[in-house]
Design a protein around this motif. Structure first.
Motif, PDB file in Angstrom:
ATOM      1  N   GLY A  20      16.786  -3.385   9.521  1.00 17.32           N
ATOM      2  CA  GLY A  20      15.442  -2.929   9.179  1.00 17.32           C
ATOM      3  C   GLY A  20      15.147  -2.956   7.696  1.00 17.32           C
ATOM      4  N   SER A  21      16.023  -3.596   6.932  1.00 14.73           N
ATOM      5  CA  SER A  21      15.887  -3.567   5.476  1.00 14.73           C
ATOM      6  C   SER A  21      14.805  -4.507   4.954  1.00 14.73           C
ATOM      7  CB  SER A  21      17.223  -3.930   4.821  1.00 14.73           C
ATOM      8  OG  SER A  21      17.641  -5.229   5.231  1.00 14.73           O
ATOM      9  N   ALA A  22      14.509  -5.586   5.675  1.00 14.99           N
ATOM     10  CA  ALA A  22      13.591  -6.595   5.147  1.00 14.99           C
ATOM     11  C   ALA A  22      12.214  -6.005   4.861  1.00 14.99           C
ATOM     12  CB  ALA A  22      13.472  -7.770   6.115  1.00 14.99           C
ATOM     13  N   SER A  23      11.676  -5.216   5.802  1.00 17.71           N
ATOM     14  CA  SER A  23      10.347  -4.650   5.585  1.00 17.71           C
ATOM     15  C   SER A  23      10.366  -3.619   4.455  1.00 17.71           C
ATOM     16  CB  SER A  23       9.820  -4.014   6.872  1.00 17.71           C
ATOM     17  OG  SER A  23      10.669  -2.975   7.296  1.00 17.71           O
ATOM     18  N   THR A  24      11.468  -2.859   4.363  1.00 13.61           N
ATOM     19  CA  THR A  24      11.574  -1.863   3.301  1.00 13.61           C
ATOM     20  C   THR A  24      11.689  -2.531   1.935  1.00 13.61           C
ATOM     21  OG1 THR A  24      12.733  -0.436   4.866  1.00 13.61           O
ATOM     22  CG2 THR A  24      12.820   0.184   2.550  1.00 13.61           C
ATOM     23  N   ASN A  25      12.507  -3.578   1.849  1.00 11.06           N
ATOM     24  CA  ASN A  25      12.640  -4.295   0.582  1.00 11.06           C
ATOM     25  C   ASN A  25      11.322  -4.953   0.188  1.00 11.06           C
ATOM     26  OD1 ASN A  25      15.313  -3.513   0.717  1.00 11.06           O
ATOM     27  ND2 ASN A  25      16.043  -5.494   1.468  1.00 11.06           N
ATOM     28  N   GLY A  26      10.602  -5.469   1.185  1.00 12.12           N
ATOM     29  CA  GLY A  26       9.290  -6.028   0.910  1.00 12.12           C
ATOM     30  C   GLY A  26       8.322  -4.980   0.382  1.00 12.12           C
ATOM     31  N   MET A  27       8.436  -3.757   0.880  1.00 16.34           N
ATOM     32  CA  MET A  27       7.600  -2.667   0.390  1.00 16.34           C
ATOM     33  C   MET A  27       7.909  -2.357  -1.076  1.00 16.34           C
ATOM     34  SD  MET A  27       7.248   1.175   1.937  1.00 16.34           S
ATOM     35  CE  MET A  27       6.964   0.496   3.562  1.00 16.34           C
ATOM     36  N   PHE A  28       9.187  -2.436  -1.429  1.00  9.93           N
ATOM     37  CA  PHE A  28       9.587  -2.253  -2.827  1.00  9.93           C
ATOM     38  C   PHE A  28       8.868  -3.267  -3.720  1.00  9.93           C
ATOM     39  CE2 PHE A  28      12.346  -3.825  -6.238  1.00  9.93           C
ATOM     40  CZ  PHE A  28      12.623  -2.665  -6.953  1.00  9.93           C
ATOM     41  N   ALA A  29       8.855  -4.534  -3.298  1.00  3.18           N
ATOM     42  CA  ALA A  29       8.187  -5.576  -4.081  1.00  3.18           C
ATOM     43  C   ALA A  29       6.683  -5.335  -4.158  1.00  3.18           C
ATOM     44  CB  ALA A  29       8.484  -6.954  -3.471  1.00  3.18           C
ATOM     45  N   LYS A  30       6.075  -4.936  -3.044  1.00  2.00           N
ATOM     46  CA  LYS A  30       4.626  -4.725  -3.029  1.00  2.00           C
ATOM     47  C   LYS A  30       4.222  -3.532  -3.878  1.00  2.00           C
ATOM     48  CE  LYS A  30       4.013  -6.904   1.478  1.00  2.00           C
ATOM     49  NZ  LYS A  30       3.766  -6.696   2.925  1.00  2.00           N
ATOM     50  N   ALA A  31       5.087  -2.523  -3.966  1.00  2.00           N
ATOM     51  CA  ALA A  31       4.774  -1.368  -4.805  1.00  2.00           C
ATOM     52  C   ALA A  31       4.640  -1.788  -6.263  1.00  2.00           C
ATOM     53  CB  ALA A  31       5.861  -0.305  -4.651  1.00  2.00           C
ATOM     54  N   ILE A  32       5.523  -2.687  -6.695  1.00  2.00           N
ATOM     55  CA  ILE A  32       5.449  -3.170  -8.078  1.00  2.00           C
ATOM     56  C   ILE A  32       4.185  -4.005  -8.285  1.00  2.00           C
ATOM     57  CG2 ILE A  32       6.639  -4.604  -9.804  1.00  2.00           C
ATOM     58  CD1 ILE A  32       9.275  -3.717  -8.448  1.00  2.00           C
ATOM     59  N   LEU A  33       3.838  -4.813  -7.275  1.00  2.00           N
ATOM     60  CA  LEU A  33       2.584  -5.568  -7.338  1.00  2.00           C
ATOM     61  C   LEU A  33       1.382  -4.644  -7.466  1.00  2.00           C
ATOM     62  CD1 LEU A  33       2.792  -8.462  -4.714  1.00  2.00           C
ATOM     63  CD2 LEU A  33       2.336  -8.675  -7.148  1.00  2.00           C
ATOM     64  N   ARG A  34       1.396  -3.553  -6.703  1.00  2.00           N
ATOM     65  CA  ARG A  34       0.281  -2.604  -6.752  1.00  2.00           C
ATOM     66  C   ARG A  34       0.148  -1.963  -8.135  1.00  2.00           C
ATOM     67  NH1 ARG A  34      -1.510  -0.511  -1.564  1.00  2.00           N
ATOM     68  NH2 ARG A  34      -1.477  -2.313  -0.163  1.00  2.00           N
ATOM     69  N   MET A  35       1.236  -2.013  -8.901  1.00  2.00           N
ATOM     70  CA  MET A  35       1.173  -1.499 -10.266  1.00  2.00           C
ATOM     71  C   MET A  35       0.710  -2.576 -11.250  1.00  2.00           C
ATOM     72  SD  MET A  35       4.587   0.919 -10.405  1.00  2.00           S
ATOM     73  CE  MET A  35       4.332   1.303 -12.154  1.00  2.00           C
ATOM     74  N   GLY A  36       0.284  -3.721 -10.722  1.00  2.00           N
ATOM     75  CA  GLY A  36      -0.259  -4.776 -11.566  1.00  2.00           C
ATOM     76  C   GLY A  36       0.771  -5.669 -12.210  1.00  2.00           C
ATOM     77  N   VAL A  37       2.017  -5.617 -11.718  1.00  2.00           N
ATOM     78  CA  VAL A  37       3.094  -6.430 -12.295  1.00  2.00           C
ATOM     79  C   VAL A  37       3.472  -7.526 -11.289  1.00  2.00           C
ATOM     80  CG1 VAL A  37       5.425  -6.420 -13.244  1.00  2.00           C
ATOM     81  CG2 VAL A  37       3.956  -4.416 -13.539  1.00  2.00           C
ATOM     82  N   PRO A  38       3.387  -8.802 -11.652  1.00  2.00           N
ATOM     83  CA  PRO A  38       3.730  -9.875 -10.719  1.00  2.00           C
ATOM     84  C   PRO A  38       5.195  -9.833 -10.296  1.00  2.00           C
ATOM     85  CG  PRO A  38       2.461 -10.731 -12.565  1.00  2.00           C
ATOM     86  CD  PRO A  38       2.846  -9.323 -12.916  1.00  2.00           C
ATOM     87  N   VAL A  39       5.453 -10.222  -9.056  1.00  2.00           N
ATOM     88  CA  VAL A  39       6.811 -10.358  -8.545  1.00  2.00           C
ATOM     89  C   VAL A  39       6.938 -11.689  -7.821  1.00  2.00           C
ATOM     90  CG1 VAL A  39       7.091  -7.860  -8.251  1.00  2.00           C
ATOM     91  CG2 VAL A  39       6.363  -9.260  -6.313  1.00  2.00           C
ATOM     92  N   ALA A  40       8.151 -12.198  -7.776  1.00  2.00           N
ATOM     93  CA  ALA A  40       8.487 -13.359  -6.948  1.00  2.00           C
ATOM     94  C   ALA A  40       9.656 -12.928  -6.073  1.00  2.00           C
ATOM     95  CB  ALA A  40       8.864 -14.556  -7.816  1.00  2.00           C
ATOM     96  N   ALA A  41       9.435 -12.858  -4.772  1.00  2.00           N
ATOM     97  CA  ALA A  41      10.444 -12.344  -3.845  1.00  2.00           C
ATOM     98  C   ALA A  41      10.928 -13.451  -2.915  1.00  2.00           C
ATOM     99  CB  ALA A  41       9.871 -11.193  -3.027  1.00  2.00           C
ATOM    100  N   ARG A  42      12.232 -13.433  -2.613  1.00  2.00           N
ATOM    101  CA  ARG A  42      12.814 -14.398  -1.698  1.00  2.00           C
ATOM    102  C   ARG A  42      13.703 -13.671  -0.694  1.00  2.00           C
ATOM    103  NH1 ARG A  42       9.409 -16.556  -3.831  1.00  2.00           N
ATOM    104  NH2 ARG A  42       9.271 -18.571  -4.856  1.00  2.00           N
ATOM    105  N   ASN A  43      13.445 -13.917   0.584  1.00  2.00           N
ATOM    106  CA  ASN A  43      14.247 -13.347   1.663  1.00  2.00           C
ATOM    107  C   ASN A  43      15.259 -14.398   2.121  1.00  2.00           C
ATOM    108  OD1 ASN A  43      15.168 -11.643   3.651  1.00  2.00           O
ATOM    109  ND2 ASN A  43      13.456 -11.993   5.039  1.00  2.00           N
ATOM    110  N   ILE A  44      16.523 -14.099   1.991  1.00  2.00           N
ATOM    111  CA  ILE A  44      17.592 -15.043   2.336  1.00  2.00           C
ATOM    112  C   ILE A  44      18.313 -14.457   3.544  1.00  2.00           C
ATOM    113  CG2 ILE A  44      19.638 -16.265   1.479  1.00  2.00           C
ATOM    114  CD1 ILE A  44      18.541 -15.399  -1.394  1.00  2.00           C
TER     115      ILE A  44
END
Length: 415
Positions: A20-44
């Motif tokens: 169940g980590s993928a959705s949680t890790n994705g939420m981590f990335a989106k939280a940073i995006l919501r703060m106006g900071v770009p992210v590049a995320a890769r799910n391996i």
């Protein structure tokens, strides 16, 4: 590592598939995006349901770089099987975050990194009774801990949880409680890191979307009404996204009837056969597949070419050769698609570079198929198709008319 890395560092999560980590890790990335900071995320991830190692890498970059940088500044090590490999990836001066419930010998660490231990399992065992609860909430707890360590605004994550579990108040409260459990532990036992996230305004009007979802919406915009497909990684989510969009956008308001047909065929050969039949009857039709599917569809693709029947194939490429590696990316099908068929057949290929172009070319493909009376390929790959990218907003024009013009001639192309 510099004394302070502000909005410019890499976090990598090492987990177990099915946790169940993928959705949680994705939420981590989106939280940073919501703060106006770009992210590049890769799910391996591996090609199984659960048990094998999986990684999720997030590059926080105010400059907006889309590619992976190489090296890791903060490793969130949640998988004992890959521990040594994960620890070795950390840059000198970087950080290792791990579940410290079970003590590890000094030989398992490095002297040139900072170790951050949080007893996640012990905290979950004390707070939850069910094994699945303990696993899922462990993910939320470590996101709360990371928020405290990196100065991520906790309110942003709370909003994301409310959106994810909208209408399920009990789940929202339980997840927010787990989030604060991690944050509170760090506030009491650890200090913030030199890696920091600070609110910025660098995202602009860009959207964060998977290429497969973008292509599926492009197919709706391009007038597609028939999708025939057979499940195959990494293209399955494209057909699933098209289904969802049609349920929202292709329902006749007065009669509540579906104005589309979606068929999960018995195999790839049947799926392309249905597409060719629909094209023969005037519908805009497509299938979504990957390299092995292209191999099986070759005879029908040749029929489309010689009988001059419009069709569209979204080829979300994966690693080859043969049936290949379902969860690894590669542009493995270019020649197979370009010359698919028996005899002198050549097919137009559209090659999107990002989800924005997936939308545009997903729409354009159907106009070209009608104009050229043949199969048009849209050549995505796993990296674009199954990962979320920052991209320009899609341009949607309600007055757009489908291009069902005459077959193009050389003079038309010159003009």
């Amino acid at each position: 590592m510099p004394l302070e890395a502000l909005n410019d560092f890499v976090v990598k999560f090492a987990n177990v598939n099915g946790s169940g980590s993928a959705s949680t890790n994705g939420m981590f990335a989106k939280a940073i995006l919501r703060m106006g900071v770009p992210v590049a995320a890769r799910n391996i991830f591996p090609s199984n349901i659960q048990g094998l190692p999986t990684w999720f890498e997030v590059r926080i970059t105010e400059a907006g770089h889309l590619g992976r940088r190489g090296g890791v500044d903060l490793m969130v090590a949640m998988n004992p099987q890959t521990w040594d490999r994960d620890v070795a990836e950390i840059e000198a001066g970087g950080y290792l975050f791990y579940d410290s419930t079970k003590p590890l010998p000094p030989s398992k660490f490095r002297e040139d990194i900072t170790v951050l231990g949080v007893p996640l399992t012990a905290m979950c065992n004390a707070a939850y009774q069910l094994p699945r609860e303990r696993q899922l909430f462990k993910n939320i707890i470590y996101v709360g801990a990371l928020a405290a360590l990196l100065d991520i605004e906790i309110g942003v994550i709370e909003t994301l949880l409310s959106e994810q579990f909208a209408g399920k108040e009990r789940l929202i409260k339980a997840n927010v409680a787990a989030l604060h459990m991690g944050r509170d532990y760090v506030a009491e036992h650890l200090s913030p890191l030199r890696l920091r996230v600070r609110r910025a305004d660098k995202v602009g009007d860009r959207i964060y979307v998977e290429g497969n979802a973008a292509a599926a919406l492009g197919a709706v915009y391009g007038g597609a009404t028939v999708c025939a497909w057979y499940p195959i990684t990494p293209s399955t989510s494209l057909a699933e996204a098209f289904t969802g969009y049609c349920e929202d956008l292709r329902i006749e308001p007065r009669t509540d009837k579906a104005r589309y047909a979606i068929v999960q065929a018995e195999d790839e050969i049947a799926s392309i056969g249905i597409v060719i039949g629909a094209g023969w009857n005037g519908a805009r039709a497509f299938t979504a597949t990957s390299g092995p599917g292209i191999s099986l569809m070759t005879e029908f693709i040749g029929l489309s070419y010689f009988a001059e029947i419009p069709a569209v194939i979204f080829d979300v490429q994966r690693g080859g050769p043969s049936t290949g590696m379902p969860t690894r990316t590669q542009q493995a099908d270019l020649l197979a698609a370009a010359y698919s068929g028996h005899g002198d057949s050549k097919h137009p290929l559209l090659l999107p570079a990002d989800p924005g172009e997936c939308f545009e070319m997903g729409s354009l493909a159907f106009d070209l198929a009608d104009r050229l009376q043949t199969t048009i390929f849209v050549m995505l790959d796993l990296d674009i198709g199954m990962n979320e990218w920052l991209t320009k907003p899609f341009e949607w024009d309600d007055s757009r008319k489908l291009d069902r013009g005459k077959v193009m001639t050389y003079d038309d192309l010159e003009a």
